[in-house]
Design a protein around this motif. Structure first.
Motif, PDB file in Angstrom:
ATOM      1  N   GLU A 199      -0.078  -0.277  10.073  1.00 27.93           N
ATOM      2  CA  GLU A 199      -1.213  -1.003  10.651  1.00 27.93           C
ATOM      3  C   GLU A 199      -1.198  -2.462  10.213  1.00 27.93           C
ATOM      4  O   GLU A 199      -1.447  -3.381  11.020  1.00 27.93           O
ATOM      5  N   GLN A 200      -0.895  -2.699   8.937  1.00 25.72           N
ATOM      6  CA  GLN A 200      -0.833  -4.073   8.445  1.00 25.72           C
ATOM      7  C   GLN A 200       0.304  -4.829   9.126  1.00 25.72           C
ATOM      8  O   GLN A 200       0.152  -6.003   9.485  1.00 25.72           O
ATOM      9  N   LEU A 201       1.440  -4.177   9.318  1.00 25.31           N
ATOM     10  CA  LEU A 201       2.561  -4.817  10.011  1.00 25.31           C
ATOM     11  C   LEU A 201       2.133  -5.263  11.401  1.00 25.31           C
ATOM     12  O   LEU A 201       2.466  -6.381  11.840  1.00 25.31           O
ATOM     13  N   GLY A 202       1.404  -4.432  12.111  1.00 23.68           N
ATOM     14  CA  GLY A 202       0.931  -4.806  13.435  1.00 23.68           C
ATOM     15  C   GLY A 202       0.050  -6.042  13.403  1.00 23.68           C
ATOM     16  O   GLY A 202       0.183  -6.941  14.237  1.00 23.68           O
TER      17      GLY A 202
ATOM     18  N   ARG B 243       6.156   6.960  15.214  1.00 26.40           N
ATOM     19  CA  ARG B 243       5.487   6.769  16.504  1.00 26.40           C
ATOM     20  C   ARG B 243       4.787   5.414  16.565  1.00 26.40           C
ATOM     21  O   ARG B 243       4.920   4.679  17.553  1.00 26.40           O
ATOM     22  N   ARG B 244       4.021   5.074  15.529  1.00 26.76           N
ATOM     23  CA  ARG B 244       3.286   3.809  15.558  1.00 26.76           C
ATOM     24  C   ARG B 244       4.233   2.611  15.430  1.00 26.76           C
ATOM     25  O   ARG B 244       3.970   1.548  16.007  1.00 26.76           O
ATOM     26  N   THR B 245       5.323   2.791  14.686  1.00 24.96           N
ATOM     27  CA  THR B 245       6.318   1.719  14.626  1.00 24.96           C
ATOM     28  C   THR B 245       6.929   1.477  15.998  1.00 24.96           C
ATOM     29  O   THR B 245       7.120   0.318  16.419  1.00 24.96           O
ATOM     30  N   MET B 246       7.219   2.549  16.725  1.00 28.70           N
ATOM     31  CA  MET B 246       7.813   2.383  18.053  1.00 28.70           C
ATOM     32  C   MET B 246       6.837   1.701  19.009  1.00 28.70           C
ATOM     33  O   MET B 246       7.251   0.984  19.924  1.00 28.70           O
ATOM     34  N   GLU B 247       5.539   1.905  18.820  1.00 25.25           N
ATOM     35  CA  GLU B 247       4.549   1.176  19.622  1.00 25.25           C
ATOM     36  C   GLU B 247       4.659  -0.323  19.359  1.00 25.25           C
ATOM     37  O   GLU B 247       4.582  -1.135  20.295  1.00 25.25           O
ATOM     38  N   LEU B 248       4.850  -0.695  18.096  1.00 27.55           N
ATOM     39  CA  LEU B 248       5.019  -2.105  17.765  1.00 27.55           C
ATOM     40  C   LEU B 248       6.315  -2.659  18.342  1.00 27.55           C
ATOM     41  O   LEU B 248       6.370  -3.811  18.768  1.00 27.55           O
ATOM     42  N   VAL B 249       7.356  -1.838  18.343  1.00 25.34           N
ATOM     43  CA  VAL B 249       8.626  -2.249  18.947  1.00 25.34           C
ATOM     44  C   VAL B 249       8.412  -2.612  20.408  1.00 25.34           C
ATOM     45  O   VAL B 249       8.870  -3.662  20.887  1.00 25.34           O
ATOM     46  N   ARG B 250       7.717  -1.751  21.134  1.00 25.88           N
ATOM     47  CA  ARG B 250       7.491  -2.010  22.559  1.00 25.88           C
ATOM     48  C   ARG B 250       6.656  -3.267  22.783  1.00 25.88           C
ATOM     49  O   ARG B 250       6.847  -3.976  23.765  1.00 25.88           O
TER      50      ARG B 250
ATOM     51  N   ARG C  87      18.710  11.136  15.812  1.00 20.68           N
ATOM     52  CA  ARG C  87      17.520  11.028  16.668  1.00 20.68           C
ATOM     53  C   ARG C  87      17.672   9.954  17.746  1.00 20.68           C
ATOM     54  O   ARG C  87      16.741   9.735  18.528  1.00 20.68           O
ATOM     55  N   LEU C  88      18.808   9.286  17.780  1.00 20.16           N
ATOM     56  CA  LEU C  88      18.983   8.157  18.684  1.00 20.16           C
ATOM     57  C   LEU C  88      18.712   8.501  20.147  1.00 20.16           C
ATOM     58  O   LEU C  88      17.940   7.794  20.814  1.00 20.16           O
ATOM     59  N   PRO C  89      19.315   9.559  20.711  1.00 18.26           N
ATOM     60  CA  PRO C  89      19.079   9.825  22.146  1.00 18.26           C
ATOM     61  C   PRO C  89      17.606  10.052  22.474  1.00 18.26           C
ATOM     62  O   PRO C  89      17.132   9.645  23.537  1.00 18.26           O
ATOM     63  N   LYS C  90      16.874  10.667  21.553  1.00 16.74           N
ATOM     64  CA  LYS C  90      15.459  10.949  21.794  1.00 16.74           C
ATOM     65  C   LYS C  90      14.610   9.691  21.720  1.00 16.74           C
ATOM     66  O   LYS C  90      13.634   9.530  22.478  1.00 16.74           O
ATOM     67  N   LEU C  91      14.972   8.752  20.812  1.00 18.55           N
ATOM     68  CA  LEU C  91      14.106   7.614  20.555  1.00 18.55           C
ATOM     69  C   LEU C  91      14.409   6.394  21.417  1.00 18.55           C
ATOM     70  O   LEU C  91      13.542   5.525  21.571  1.00 18.55           O
ATOM     71  N   ILE C  92      15.607   6.291  21.961  1.00 18.66           N
ATOM     72  CA  ILE C  92      15.939   5.102  22.758  1.00 18.66           C
ATOM     73  C   ILE C  92      14.898   4.833  23.853  1.00 18.66           C
ATOM     74  O   ILE C  92      14.469   3.690  24.035  1.00 18.66           O
ATOM     75  N   PRO C  93      14.441   5.848  24.599  1.00 18.89           N
ATOM     76  CA  PRO C  93      13.435   5.550  25.630  1.00 18.89           C
ATOM     77  C   PRO C  93      12.138   4.982  25.060  1.00 18.89           C
ATOM     78  O   PRO C  93      11.401   4.293  25.786  1.00 18.89           O
ATOM     79  N   SER C  94      11.857   5.254  23.767  1.00 15.59           N
ATOM     80  CA  SER C  94      10.614   4.767  23.160  1.00 15.59           C
ATOM     81  C   SER C  94      10.669   3.287  22.822  1.00 15.59           C
ATOM     82  O   SER C  94       9.642   2.703  22.466  1.00 15.59           O
ATOM     83  N   ALA C  95      11.856   2.679  22.903  1.00 13.86           N
ATOM     84  CA  ALA C  95      12.006   1.278  22.509  1.00 13.86           C
ATOM     85  C   ALA C  95      11.558   0.314  23.596  1.00 13.86           C
ATOM     86  O   ALA C  95      11.500  -0.898  23.358  1.00 13.86           O
TER      87      ALA C  95
ATOM     88  N   GLN D 291       0.830  -1.188   0.000  1.00 14.19           N
ATOM     89  CA  GLN D 291       0.000   0.000   0.000  1.00 14.19           C
ATOM     90  C   GLN D 291       0.871   1.247   0.000  1.00 14.19           C
ATOM     91  O   GLN D 291       1.907   1.294   0.659  1.00 14.19           O
ATOM     92  N   GLN D 292       0.438   2.248  -0.724  1.00 12.46           N
ATOM     93  CA  GLN D 292       1.210   3.484  -0.803  1.00 12.46           C
ATOM     94  C   GLN D 292       1.183   4.262   0.508  1.00 12.46           C
ATOM     95  O   GLN D 292       2.152   4.916   0.873  1.00 12.46           O
ATOM     96  N   ASP D 293       0.073   4.180   1.229  1.00 11.28           N
ATOM     97  CA  ASP D 293      -0.064   4.952   2.463  1.00 11.28           C
ATOM     98  C   ASP D 293       0.807   4.347   3.570  1.00 11.28           C
ATOM     99  O   ASP D 293       0.587   3.187   3.959  1.00 11.28           O
ATOM    100  N   PRO D 294       1.771   5.091   4.094  1.00 13.19           N
ATOM    101  CA  PRO D 294       2.661   4.515   5.115  1.00 13.19           C
ATOM    102  C   PRO D 294       1.932   4.135   6.393  1.00 13.19           C
ATOM    103  O   PRO D 294       2.296   3.151   7.047  1.00 13.19           O
ATOM    104  N   GLY D 295       0.920   4.891   6.762  1.00  7.62           N
ATOM    105  CA  GLY D 295       0.156   4.540   7.954  1.00  7.62           C
ATOM    106  C   GLY D 295      -0.541   3.204   7.813  1.00  7.62           C
ATOM    107  O   GLY D 295      -0.573   2.391   8.751  1.00  7.62           O
ATOM    108  N   ALA D 296      -1.102   2.957   6.632  1.00  4.81           N
ATOM    109  CA  ALA D 296      -1.775   1.677   6.387  1.00  4.81           C
ATOM    110  C   ALA D 296      -0.774   0.527   6.426  1.00  4.81           C
ATOM    111  O   ALA D 296      -1.101  -0.577   6.893  1.00  4.81           O
ATOM    112  N   ARG D 297       0.445   0.786   5.947  1.00  6.09           N
ATOM    113  CA  ARG D 297       1.457  -0.274   5.969  1.00  6.09           C
ATOM    114  C   ARG D 297       1.857  -0.622   7.404  1.00  6.09           C
ATOM    115  O   ARG D 297       2.076  -1.793   7.729  1.00  6.09           O
TER     116      ARG D 297
END
Length: 273
Positions: free
Chosen positions: A126-129, A159-166, A181-189, A118-124
């Motif tokens: 959601e499908q990954l989840g 943001r939604r990918t990081m939710e799946l990571v968690r 962006r590493l220092p900012k995103l590490i806590p989101s993992a 799908q072209q829409d990244p958000g839909a992709r």
């Protein structure tokens, strides 16, 4: 304990040369190797690129110790039931050395060209989840079931990918072009262990540092601080700084396309230290 993987896009290289590099990486102290997953080489549609699971299977058969994976398989390319079966098969064939790296896709042009996904990244995302949930179900119900635990690595920074990571991931990988962006995103993992993809312009003994930097920047300067150039001492300092931030695994991407001499010296100097 820091882990070292060779990141080796299977573009332009004959399969025999990929195997040679994998064996050199294994002999030089690397813990694993990772490939890419695209239907055409990103930005290089006229160049050859080998299929991701096929090349991983062949390299697993030609090595003894290296763990095998991808940064990352594209969820849109395979039905989750097929991917679950492929993962179990490669894990069994490699005696547990396969790790499943998965993402929602990073090259929309090939989705349109090959009429897949799908072209829409958000839909992709959601499908990954949905597919991550299905993978677990298939591993519990398909036969044979996994004889080895298959670690799951997710790549991406949204943001939604990081939710799946968690929710799902054993590992989270930060792509080279987002390292700032590493220092900012590490806590989101969450509890996922952190890996980074790092392009390296390795100045081997006797090499001209300026020449290495010029060639590396010309080829991969678009990565910003995802490219680091230096000799062994400078690279040890660089990677130690990332480890101090919580990074436990490095996917090293060589600007000289992983010349065997670079792999050998990198192992003797940077990995050893």
């Amino acid at each position: 304990m820091t882990e070292w993987y060779l990141f080796l896009p299977q573009v332009r290289l004959p399969i025999a040369d990929i195997v040679v590099r994998a064996r050199h990486a294994e002999a030089s102290g690397f813990d694993g190797i990772a490939f890419i997953d695209h239907l055409e080489a990103p930005g290089l549609p006229d160049e050859s690129i080998w299929e991701a699971m096929g090349i991983a299977t062949w390299v697993a058969a030609k090595t003894e110790r290296l763990r095998i994976g991808h940064l990352v398989l594209c969820d849109a390319f395979r039905h989750p039931a097929v991917l679950a079966k492929q993962a179990v098969t490669l894990s069994a064939a490699s005696d547990g050395r396969f790790e499943l790296g998965l993402g929602s896709g990073s090259w929309p042009a090939e989705f349109a060209k090959f009429d897949v996904g799908q072209q829409d990244p958000g839909a992709r995302v959601e499908q990954l989840g949905r597919h991550l949930d299905l993978l677990t179900q298939y591993w519990d119900t398909q036969q044979p079931q996994p004889a080895h635990r298959i670690p799951l690595l997710l790549g991406g920074t949204g943001r939604r990918t990081m939710e799946l990571v968690r929710r799902h991931a054993d590992w989270w990988n930060m792509p080279a072009n987002h390292l700032d962006r590493l220092p900012k995103l590490i806590p989101s993992a969450g509890s996922a262990r952190v890996s980074v993809q790092q392009m390296v312009g390795f100045v081997r003994r006797g090499a001209d540092p300026d020449a290495v930097r010029e060639v590396s920047t010309r080829r991969f300067g678009y990565l910003g601080n995802g490219l680091v150039c230096g000799d062994a001492g400078q690279l040890v300092e660089h990677f130690a700084g990332l480890a101090a931030q919580g990074v436990e695994r490095f996917y090293v991407w060589f600007a000289d396309f992983a010349a065997p001499e670079s792999l050998r010296e990198f192992g003797e100097t940077v990995i050893t230290r």
